[in-house]
Design a protein around this motif. Structure first.
Motif, mmCIF file in Angstrom:
data_model
loop_
_atom_site.group_PDB
_atom_site.id
_atom_site.type_symbol
_atom_site.label_atom_id
_atom_site.label_comp_id
_atom_site.label_asym_id
_atom_site.label_seq_id
_atom_site.Cartn_x
_atom_site.Cartn_y
_atom_site.Cartn_z
ATOM 1 N N SER A 215 60.999 47.835 -4.347
ATOM 2 C CA SER A 215 60.667 46.810 -3.558
ATOM 3 C C SER A 215 59.759 46.837 -2.826
ATOM 4 C CB SER A 215 62.102 47.031 -2.272
ATOM 5 O OG SER A 215 62.460 47.787 -1.934
ATOM 6 N N ASN A 216 58.876 47.619 -2.321
ATOM 7 C CA ASN A 216 57.441 47.745 -1.075
ATOM 8 C C ASN A 216 56.231 48.176 -2.321
ATOM 9 O OD1 ASN A 216 59.281 47.437 1.299
ATOM 10 N ND2 ASN A 216 60.503 49.020 0.509
ATOM 11 N N PRO A 217 56.051 47.390 -2.740
ATOM 12 C CA PRO A 217 54.502 47.422 -3.560
ATOM 13 C C PRO A 217 53.269 48.123 -2.444
ATOM 14 C CG PRO A 217 54.850 45.867 -4.426
ATOM 15 C CD PRO A 217 56.392 46.151 -3.000
ATOM 16 N N ASP A 218 53.547 46.894 -1.414
ATOM 17 C CA ASP A 218 52.492 46.907 -1.065
ATOM 18 C C ASP A 218 51.819 47.569 0.238
ATOM 19 O OD1 ASP A 218 51.667 44.320 -2.771
ATOM 20 O OD2 ASP A 218 52.388 43.578 -1.227
ATOM 21 N N LEU A 219 53.386 48.792 0.534
ATOM 22 C CA LEU A 219 53.171 49.568 1.418
ATOM 23 C C LEU A 219 51.993 50.291 1.587
ATOM 24 C CD1 LEU A 219 55.633 49.370 3.717
ATOM 25 C CD2 LEU A 219 56.592 51.407 2.842
ATOM 26 N N ASP A 220 51.712 51.180 2.623
ATOM 27 C CA ASP A 220 50.660 51.908 3.008
ATOM 28 C C ASP A 220 51.241 53.679 1.732
ATOM 29 O OD1 ASP A 220 52.070 51.902 5.240
ATOM 30 O OD2 ASP A 220 50.662 53.083 5.800
ATOM 31 N N ALA A 221 49.771 54.286 1.611
ATOM 32 C CA ALA A 221 50.378 55.614 1.001
ATOM 33 C C ALA A 221 51.628 56.525 2.086
ATOM 34 C CB ALA A 221 48.993 56.615 0.821
ATOM 35 N N LYS A 222 50.947 56.721 3.110
ATOM 36 C CA LYS A 222 51.905 57.241 4.468
ATOM 37 C C LYS A 222 53.601 57.457 4.940
ATOM 38 C CE LYS A 222 47.736 58.958 7.071
ATOM 39 N NZ LYS A 222 46.967 59.052 8.333
ATOM 40 N N ALA A 223 53.283 55.601 5.076
ATOM 41 C CA ALA A 223 54.726 55.405 4.569
ATOM 42 C C ALA A 223 55.661 55.745 3.358
ATOM 43 C CB ALA A 223 54.977 53.395 4.948
ATOM 44 N N LYS A 224 55.151 55.508 1.895
ATOM 45 C CA LYS A 224 55.770 55.760 0.494
ATOM 46 C C LYS A 224 56.140 56.929 1.254
ATOM 47 C CE LYS A 224 53.564 51.871 -2.093
ATOM 48 N NZ LYS A 224 52.938 51.565 -3.121
ATOM 49 N N ALA A 225 55.009 58.139 0.807
ATOM 50 C CA ALA A 225 55.302 59.730 1.339
ATOM 51 C C ALA A 225 56.467 59.890 1.892
ATOM 52 C CB ALA A 225 54.057 60.266 1.714
ATOM 53 N N ALA A 226 56.545 59.275 3.302
ATOM 54 C CA ALA A 226 57.243 59.545 3.988
ATOM 55 C C ALA A 226 59.051 59.634 3.853
ATOM 56 C CB ALA A 226 58.056 58.818 5.270
ATOM 57 N N ASN B 55 52.320 64.406 -3.073
ATOM 58 C CA ASN B 55 50.572 64.557 -3.253
ATOM 59 C C ASN B 55 49.788 63.626 -3.533
ATOM 60 O OD1 ASN B 55 51.616 66.641 -1.334
ATOM 61 N ND2 ASN B 55 51.338 67.717 -2.945
ATOM 62 N N ARG B 56 50.680 63.025 -4.956
ATOM 63 C CA ARG B 56 50.829 61.805 -5.389
ATOM 64 C C ARG B 56 49.790 60.993 -4.611
ATOM 65 N NH1 ARG B 56 52.184 63.085 -11.638
ATOM 66 N NH2 ARG B 56 50.275 61.541 -12.336
ATOM 67 N N VAL B 57 51.231 60.448 -4.567
ATOM 68 C CA VAL B 57 50.578 59.083 -3.659
ATOM 69 C C VAL B 57 50.382 59.196 -2.817
ATOM 70 C CG1 VAL B 57 52.902 57.641 -2.118
ATOM 71 C CG2 VAL B 57 53.802 58.399 -4.350
ATOM 72 N N LEU B 58 50.268 60.181 -1.466
ATOM 73 C CA LEU B 58 49.045 59.766 -0.726
ATOM 74 C C LEU B 58 47.566 59.969 -1.468
ATOM 75 C CD1 LEU B 58 51.076 62.586 1.369
ATOM 76 C CD2 LEU B 58 50.331 60.903 2.237
ATOM 77 N N CYS B 59 47.440 60.444 -2.088
ATOM 78 C CA CYS B 59 46.317 60.666 -2.841
ATOM 79 C C CYS B 59 45.269 59.338 -3.510
ATOM 80 C CB CYS B 59 45.930 61.785 -3.539
ATOM 81 S SG CYS B 59 45.994 63.040 -3.496
ATOM 82 N N GLY B 60 46.239 58.207 -3.333
ATOM 83 C CA GLY B 60 46.143 56.297 -2.945
ATOM 84 C C GLY B 60 46.227 56.378 -4.968
ATOM 85 N N SER B 61 45.301 55.303 -5.167
ATOM 86 C CA SER B 61 46.570 55.354 -6.511
ATOM 87 C C SER B 61 45.674 55.381 -7.512
ATOM 88 C CB SER B 61 45.160 53.607 -6.280
ATOM 89 O OG SER B 61 43.850 53.636 -6.639
ATOM 90 N N GLN B 62 46.215 55.690 -8.831
ATOM 91 C CA GLN B 62 45.906 56.556 -10.098
ATOM 92 C C GLN B 62 45.614 57.448 -9.620
ATOM 93 O OE1 GLN B 62 42.105 54.394 -12.103
ATOM 94 N NE2 GLN B 62 43.417 52.282 -12.057
ATOM 95 N N ASP B 63 46.054 58.217 -9.035
ATOM 96 C CA ASP B 63 46.036 60.280 -8.588
ATOM 97 C C ASP B 63 44.698 59.983 -7.274
ATOM 98 O OD1 ASP B 63 48.877 60.173 -9.198
ATOM 99 O OD2 ASP B 63 48.245 60.734 -10.841
ATOM 100 N N GLY B 64 44.052 59.154 -6.525
ATOM 101 C CA GLY B 64 43.483 59.608 -5.990
ATOM 102 C C GLY B 64 41.718 59.041 -7.467
#
Length: 828
Positions: free
Chosen positions: A295-306, A363-372
């Protein structure tokens, strides 16, 4: 009043930096402050007098009286825990026995007594101004202390009753809706109450699969306890166990408590109730995480990792409870082949692998799109003030430093991922499963390739193209190629975890191939550029310095490494002969004259007769100067009439007018000088010390040496015989001087033994002329200084043009340092 928050906050603050002894010290200080504030202390220098007990009116007027009771109870509890921790740290004892256990129990009893006093005071809510929650908190605090007392007495049934009541009150208070307040109660339950109930149940021989809620419902006193009845009136469903095996989560939703767990091809029963409850919470948190991320695809990586924390915390609880269950069975002597132990080992592997998967997913979410794999520019998220002209702000490109920081963070995340994968291989039963180990190796290669990619990008940002190319090629070699048939369950709606699918590896492989080709071309261009630069540098090295090419424009830029010739070379310089004209006509050179009418006319006499010489009358009123410059030192053009229009001079560091190689001189060793100073022969060389008088006064000299300070007398070599004798006190060692030295000069060889530097004793005939025979044979002079530098300069000047003719010049290379270092004799 916030009784529980007051207690828990002080405990956490003190135990964060110290132990229970430090906590007790802090409580004593705070207790003294509160007593003084409430005027509840004895007067200074007077006997102790008992104070009136605290009443409800006191509490209503000032809540500090509540704190006074709580601080007193907590101090007694802290002292008991301090004694218990000291005894537990002693490895030489097995259990607390005797007076120590009685002392601990007495302190806990004292703490519970003060807590009970507080409960009795708060029962009259109108008189003291307390609320129902304040009373419940005070009751829970008191009954938990009573449970601690029974725990030390090993009365497990009574202990379970006390802790069950405390847990019921805290659990009901934890669902009030106040998040911060609820967290305090939940932390107290998880850190103190639940572990005590679990241990007491273990000692009571209750089955391990019995949940804590079941234990509380079984042991809580219901009929004769008005607090329990009041709680059940307020919260009717507090003791419901969820009849069909369901557990209510923190949000109130029903969660299925699993009975079995599956690992690879094996399915075993869950032998520990705590593990089953934790897995039920994990299941509910996983569904929440999936819906949140979708439901929140545009959320930043840190919020998703939290959001992963809600899954990681219960997963860690499942791991801890499983390990505790295994340790307890091992302490009971249960063998590894037992069915329960086997089931717990499989459970341990399953829950640990699930925990590792969720950690890697975060960790993969924090690395960014396509695993960094991609390095997108990170835009500035800070709000900015609108511009005065109303135009939007321009988005600034992310700096290189910030990009390097992000890449460094990704490398740290990849390292943590690789360490987690390595830890999986140490779990029970993993090493024997070769297929599973191969799957782990493929996943490890995938993340190792991403790590090399991040490091390569950092080198590319720093323009280290060759290093970047090597790392990109290494990442391409590490990148695995999964067949399409090995599709795993990685749907977009499922949160990222440890699973890697073929599409991810294929996209990474394609990206790395493009980067390798691109940087290979960059390296080729860089090599061509470096070759051109080297060719230009080689050409510049053979070119003239820029100071000699100022008329040329530097098309390829100024060569700052070739401005001038350094070190400078000796080159001829054209000079206008004004000074030489003046010197030729008005300076007397000894022995110089001009031929006139067949005779030799002295320059001085001719200059006196002339009334006007020089250009435009310059120098007509000047008197001729008589300089004691030897004839051999005069410049040849001055001897043959008028000076030349232009004269080429050769610059040299010496005093000569023509440059040449330094004349050879003889080098003397320490043994040779020592032999010369001690030999009885009459013909000895003149040993000259060219150091300064202050040095001679401080150190002395070689026996028989004479002094000729060269630094303060740089013209000493070129002085006339008379000036030399007047200045230094001995005859100048020259060919003409040595021939006539016996007719009034000093005896240099005589000075070797006496150190007399004067011209001789006129009253003693031997001092003035007795050394004639010896001086006729003096043909050698030896210079020395402190380390050989000044002596070498003096020897070169004496042996060179304009120096001392007819004299053999030598030097002592080691100087005075060698003479003293090797134990030579010293003359003062």
């Amino acid at each position: 009043m916030d009784i529980t928050k007051f207690i828990v906050a002080r405990r956490e603050k003190a135990l964060l930096v110290g132990d229970y002894g430090f906590y007790r010290t802090q409580l004593s200080r705070r207790l003294l402050v509160v007593r003084r504030k409430l005027n509840y202390t004895s007067a200074r220098n007077r006997r102790y007098s008992a104070k009136a007990p605290i009443s409800t009116e006191d509490i209503k007027s000032n809540h500090e009286f509540v704190h006074l009771l709580l601080l007193t109870a907590e101090r007694a509890w802290a002292q008991a825990m301090h004694m218990k921790s000291i005894h537990s740290a002693d490895a030489g004892t097995k259990a607390i026995t005797g007076s120590t256990r009685q002392h601990i129990s007495s302190k806990l009893h004292k703490a519970s007594t003060y807590a009970q006093s507080l409960v009795e005071l708060l029962q009259d809510q109108e008189a003291c101004g307390s609320t129902q929650d304040d009373l419940f908190e005070a009751r829970a605090y008191y009954i938990s202390l009573r449970g601690a007392v029974e725990f030390e007495k090993r009365s497990w049934q009574t202990c379970l009753q006390s802790y069950s009541e405390a847990r019921l009150i805290y659990a009901c208070l934890a669902i009030s809706g106040n998040t911060k307040r609820d967290d305090v109660f939940k932390d107290l339950l998880s850190t103190t109450i639940d572990p005590s109930i679990r241990y007491a149940a273990y000692q009571s021989k209750l089955p391990r699969t019995t949940t804590i809620d079941t234990i509380v419902a079984r042991y809580i006193p219901r009929d004769d306890n008005k607090y329990t009845q009041e709680i059940l009136k307020t919260y009717p469903d507090a003791l419901n166990e969820g009849g069909s095996g369901q557990k209510k989560g923190a949000g109130g939703e029903a969660q299925d408590v699993p009975k079995t767990i599956r690992w690879r091809s094996r399915e075993v029963d869950l032998e520990d109730a705590s593990t089953a409850l934790a897995l039920a919470v994990v299941s509910g948190a996983e569904s929440k995480l999936s819906s949140f991320l979708s439901s929140n695809p545009d959320l930043d990586a840190k919020a998703k990792a939290a959001a992963y924390d809600d899954v990681l915390i219960p997963s860690q609880d499942a791991v801890d409870s499983t390990k505790t269950a295994i340790d307890e069975l091992a302490s009971e002597g249960v063998s590894q082949g037992d069915r329960r132990m086997q089931a717990l080992q499989i459970t341990r592997t399953a829950v640990n692998y699930a925990l590792v998967g969720w950690r890697i997913g975060r960790n993969r979410v924090l690395c960014g799109s396509q695993d960094g794999a991609l390095l997108e520019d990170e835009m500035n998220q800070k709000p900015r003030r609108p511009r005065k002209d109303g135009k939007p702000h321009k988005q600034q490109e992310e700096g290189t430093g910030r990009k390097l920081t992000r890449l460094r963070e990704r490398v740290v995340l990849y390292d943590a991922t690789l360490q987690s994968l390595d830890s999986v291989k140490g779990l029970p039963g993993v090493a024997a499963d070769q297929a599973f180990v191969q799957e782990l190796d493929v996943k490890r290669e995938y993340f190792a390739s991403l790590r090399c990619l991040a490091i390569a990008r950092s080198h590319a940002l720093l323009s280290n193209t060759k290093n970047a190319l090597a790392l990109f090629a290494r990442a391409l070699d590490l990148c695995p190629q999964l067949p399409p048939s090995s599709q795993t369950d990685t749907s977009p709606s499922k949160p990222p975890n440890l699973e890697v699918n073929p599409s991810q590896t294929s996209s990474l492989h394609t990206l790395l191939q493009g980067l390798v080709h691109r940087h290979h071309a960059l390296v080729e261009l860089h090599d061509i550029y470096e070759a051109d630069v080297k060719a230009a540098d080689a050409k510049a090295k053979t070119a003239l310095p820029m100071i000699e090419r100022l008329n040329e424009f530097p098309v390829n830029g100024a060569d700052l490494n070739n401005l001038v010739t350094y070190p400078p070379k000796i080159q001829p310089i054209p000079v206008k002969p004004l000074f030489f004209d003046f010197a030729s006509n008005y300076i007397e050179y000894p022995g110089r004259g001009r031929e006139k009418d067949g005779g030799k006319v002295d320059v001085i006499e001719e200059a006196k007769k002339e009334t006007k010489r020089g250009w435009f009358g310059f120098g007509s009123s000047l008197r001729p100067l008589a300089l004691p410059i030897p004839l051999s030192h005069a410049h040849p053009p001055f001897l043959n009439g008028a000076p030349r229009p232009f004269l080429s001079l050769s610059l040299s560091p010496s005093h000569r007018l023509y440059s040449s190689q330094p004349p050879p001189t003889k080098r003397y060793t320490f043994e040779e000088i020592q032999s010369l100073t001690t030999s009885p022969t009459s013909q000895k060389p003149i040993i000259i010390d060219v150091r300064e008088p202050s040095e001679l006064a401080a150190t002395g000299r070689i026996p028989g040496a004479v002094s000729m300070p060269l630094t303060s007398n740089p013209d000493s070599i070129y002085l006339s015989e008379e000036d030399f004798r007047d200045r230094f006190g001995f005859e100048k060692p020259d060919s003409e001087t040595t021939a006539t030295a016996g007719h009034g000069g000093a005896d240099p060889s005589a000075d070797l033994g006496t150190g007399n530097h004067g011209g001789g004793d006129e009253e003693d005939g031997e001092g003035g002329g007795g050394g004639k025979g010896e001086e006729e044979g003096v043909t050698e002079v030896i210079f020395y200084c402190k380390a050989g530098v000044r002596s070498r300069a003096a020897a070169q000047m004496a042996a060179g043009e304009g120096g001392w003719t007819g004299v053999r010049v030598g030097e002592m290379a080691g100087g005075w340092d060698e003479w003293m270092g090797r134990g030579g004799k010293v003359e003062r």
